[in-house]
Design a protein around this motif. Sequence first.
Motif, mmCIF file in Angstrom:
data_model
loop_
_atom_site.group_PDB
_atom_site.id
_atom_site.type_symbol
_atom_site.label_atom_id
_atom_site.label_comp_id
_atom_site.label_asym_id
_atom_site.label_seq_id
_atom_site.Cartn_x
_atom_site.Cartn_y
_atom_site.Cartn_z
ATOM 1 N N GLY A 67 -26.490 66.020 43.697
ATOM 2 C CA GLY A 67 -27.564 66.424 44.594
ATOM 3 C C GLY A 67 -28.937 66.136 44.013
ATOM 4 N N ARG A 68 -29.872 65.816 44.899
ATOM 5 C CA ARG A 68 -31.241 65.529 44.468
ATOM 6 C C ARG A 68 -32.290 66.309 45.261
ATOM 7 N NH1 ARG A 68 -31.807 60.980 41.213
ATOM 8 N NH2 ARG A 68 -29.883 59.832 40.822
ATOM 9 N N SER A 69 -31.844 67.187 46.148
ATOM 10 C CA SER A 69 -32.785 67.966 46.940
ATOM 11 C C SER A 69 -33.473 69.007 46.063
ATOM 12 C CB SER A 69 -32.056 68.675 48.085
ATOM 13 O OG SER A 69 -32.819 69.746 48.577
ATOM 14 N N ALA A 72 -32.318 72.533 46.850
ATOM 15 C CA ALA A 72 -30.965 72.831 46.372
ATOM 16 C C ALA A 72 -30.938 73.005 44.858
ATOM 17 C CB ALA A 72 -30.013 71.710 46.788
ATOM 18 N N GLU A 73 -31.710 72.195 44.154
ATOM 19 C CA GLU A 73 -31.729 72.299 42.690
ATOM 20 C C GLU A 73 -32.354 73.621 42.244
ATOM 21 O OE1 GLU A 73 -30.255 69.185 40.918
ATOM 22 O OE2 GLU A 73 -29.611 69.722 42.929
#
Length: 380
Positions: A67-69, A72-73
């Motif tokens: 994931g790269r959002s 979200a991180e």
Amino acid sequence: VVTKPPRLLYVVNIPRFFVSHRLALARAAQAAGYEVHVATASDDAANLARIRDAGLELHPIPLEQHGRSPVAELRTLAALISLYRRLAPDLIHHVTIKPVLYGGIAARVTRRRAVVAAMSGLGRTFRDDGGRPRSPGLLLLLAMRFALPARSTHVLVQNSDDLTLLSDLRIASEGHASVIPGSGVDLERFPATPQPQGLPRVLYSGRLMRQKGLLSFVEVARRLAGSAQFVVAGYSELGSPDAVPVEQLEQWAHEGLIDWIGPRDDMPSVLARASIVVLPTVYGEGVPKALIEAAACARPIVTTDTPGCRDICIDGVNGLLVQPGSIDGLEHAIRRLIDDPALRERMGSEGRRLVEERFGLELVVAQTLGLYADLLTRNA
């Protein structure tokens, strides 16, 4: 006075990786008197059940491996901070780069004093496609240094090249970093077996990723069609931009280029039917578990001359090293082993000897539990 057992928390990206690479260690820690907890992603019911069935306390967290959002991180980081405050573990073992980074920040914020930061391999973050070092970028570099304070964190890598690189980047410091080569292999479960009879079988085993050299393997299968059977076993890396779709594997199998046998839990029997094991990776490996298992089963290896791979494959002894990205070199090495059964036997025996000396599960577990005890004593 009754003292409570030390509380050990593993934090790892995905349940499957924990089961394949760290479950045996967690069970050994449990047997040694630790109260063992596992924090991991929540989207793999089968492997989550295996963790629970081992008697480990499970803590699902919102964690996406690729994931790269930013939102979200940040959610992952917040969840780890909350968990560490609630659970108050005496010792935390972070595995792979996202848990090392976010878990390290969470541990620093919550003042956890005994942390293992295990970098199973440095991936494309720290190495290019030839295995050569590269800078991860200033922001990530500063974040890693913040997340891994030497006074509370021990950096653990699987090969000396990675230790040198992290030391040069001032992420790891002397006396607070060490090498334990791989996650170990059960020498009884993966016994040495004789070479199979008949047409040689050349096996690729691992994640279905371009960086692992799968496309090169298939190209060699195309070139050497008829001289051997080329077999692919592995699982799809969902969400990775580097993933090779399962549909592509099915197409190659339909064309007769490979025998696609899918993800397997019975690797000892798969290896017993293989003649040669190939991993043409250009990825930043630790020490590939697939190659340790292959050597344990007395199978000669063909892999790339890159950090980690050359730790388990000694060129000309238990396998052949090729330049990363060289399809001609890969073809030549595989053809040499296909054409020489005696060489396959000899290299296989040497591989088994190497694993018994350096990569056995009992040895790796003993080294890791020793590190745990040292960290707890130092930070008591």
